[in-house]
Design a protein around this motif. Structure first.
Motif, PDB file in Angstrom:
ATOM      1  N   VAL A  99       0.855  -1.196   0.000  1.00  0.00           N
ATOM      2  CA  VAL A  99       0.000   0.000   0.000  1.00  0.00           C
ATOM      3  C   VAL A  99       0.892   1.249   0.000  1.00  0.00           C
ATOM      4  CG1 VAL A  99      -1.878   1.244   1.152  1.00  0.00           C
ATOM      5  CG2 VAL A  99      -1.812  -1.244   1.248  1.00  0.00           C
ATOM      6  N   GLU A 117      -2.899  -2.836   4.718  1.00  0.00           N
ATOM      7  CA  GLU A 117      -2.304  -1.625   5.314  1.00  0.00           C
ATOM      8  C   GLU A 117      -1.610  -1.910   6.646  1.00  0.00           C
ATOM      9  OE1 GLU A 117      -5.778   1.071   5.043  1.00  0.00           O
ATOM     10  OE2 GLU A 117      -4.422   2.467   4.014  1.00  0.00           O
ATOM     11  N   ASP A 160      -8.335  -0.377  -4.842  1.00  0.00           N
ATOM     12  CA  ASP A 160      -9.756  -0.716  -4.892  1.00  0.00           C
ATOM     13  C   ASP A 160     -10.195  -0.969  -6.328  1.00  0.00           C
ATOM     14  OD1 ASP A 160     -12.328  -0.970  -3.353  1.00  0.00           O
ATOM     15  OD2 ASP A 160     -12.896   0.537  -4.818  1.00  0.00           O
ATOM     16  N   LYS A 191     -12.571  -3.295   0.545  1.00  0.00           N
ATOM     17  CA  LYS A 191     -12.135  -2.315   1.557  1.00  0.00           C
ATOM     18  C   LYS A 191     -11.491  -3.027   2.744  1.00  0.00           C
ATOM     19  CE  LYS A 191     -14.113   1.701  -0.042  1.00  0.00           C
ATOM     20  NZ  LYS A 191     -13.892   1.502  -1.476  1.00  0.00           N
ATOM     21  N   ILE A 200      -8.024  -4.292   1.817  1.00  0.00           N
ATOM     22  CA  ILE A 200      -7.069  -3.179   1.779  1.00  0.00           C
ATOM     23  C   ILE A 200      -6.677  -2.759   3.204  1.00  0.00           C
ATOM     24  CG2 ILE A 200      -6.744  -0.762   1.064  1.00  0.00           C
ATOM     25  CD1 ILE A 200      -8.636  -1.584  -1.394  1.00  0.00           C
ATOM     26  N   THR A 225      -2.124   3.256  -4.145  1.00  0.00           N
ATOM     27  CA  THR A 225      -2.903   3.949  -3.109  1.00  0.00           C
ATOM     28  C   THR A 225      -4.126   3.077  -2.808  1.00  0.00           C
ATOM     29  OG1 THR A 225      -4.239   5.045  -4.781  1.00  0.00           O
ATOM     30  CG2 THR A 225      -2.260   6.224  -4.032  1.00  0.00           C
ATOM     31  N   PRO A 226      -4.790   3.295  -1.666  1.00  0.00           N
ATOM     32  CA  PRO A 226      -6.004   2.536  -1.387  1.00  0.00           C
ATOM     33  C   PRO A 226      -7.030   2.671  -2.516  1.00  0.00           C
ATOM     34  CG  PRO A 226      -5.261   3.635   0.600  1.00  0.00           C
ATOM     35  CD  PRO A 226      -4.358   4.126  -0.518  1.00  0.00           C
ATOM     36  N   GLU A 227      -7.135   3.854  -3.113  1.00  0.00           N
ATOM     37  CA  GLU A 227      -8.102   4.091  -4.199  1.00  0.00           C
ATOM     38  C   GLU A 227      -7.748   3.244  -5.428  1.00  0.00           C
ATOM     39  OE1 GLU A 227      -6.421   6.538  -2.479  1.00  0.00           O
ATOM     40  OE2 GLU A 227      -8.153   6.981  -1.200  1.00  0.00           O
TER      41      GLU A 227
END
Ligand code: HEM
Length: 105
Positions: free
Chosen positions: A37, A100, A66, A93, A96, A61-63
């Motif tokens: 991440v 993280e 996703d 989600k 992720i 990135t998390p976005e």
């Protein structure tokens, strides 16, 4: 959130056939996912990536993760991650949030 990460650990079972994570993780069918991440795509040391992944120019990135986990082949055409994706947003989600928890070391 810790609660999401705990749920994500269970949902990560479908990833474990190819990916390892944690202190003793090694590259396998897929790269180790410690520290993924926030990392530039295609940069885990010692893993032989597809050209598509290596040259994607993405940062996880998390976005971006996703989108990728929804449909890997859509985000990185010709990736060698042969996986249909996770259609359930809550599961993505949670996975992720689980990822993280693991830094690069
Ligand atoms: C690559 C996550 C399931 C095989 C990746 C990357 C991420 C990821 C973040 C990019 C790594 C980077 O650029 O350094 C996940 C997650 C999964 C999953 C969270 C479950 C939801 C799988 C499965 C397989 C697989 C089931 C094997 C059938 C691979 C391979 C790559 C990869 C071979 C390298 C792709 C390339 O070089 O084109 N995975 N993965 N993954 N994954 Fe997965």
């Amino acid at each position: 959130r810790a609660q999401d990460a705990a749920a994500g650990e269970k949902d990560f079972v479908v990833c474990r056939s190819c990916h390892q994570i944690g202190p003793t993780a090694k590259n396998a069918v897929g790269p180790v996912l410690n520290g993924v991440v926030g990392r530039k795509a295609g940069t885990i040391p010692g893993f032989s990536y597809s050209e598509a992944n290596r040259n994607s120019g993405l940062t996880w990135t998390p976005e971006e993760l996703d989108k990728y986990l929804t449909s890997p082949q859509t985000v990185v055409p010709r990736t060698k991650m042969i996986f249909p994706g996770i259609k359930d947003e809550t599961k993505r989600k949670n996975i992720i949030a689980f990822l993280e928890q693991y830094g690069p070391d």
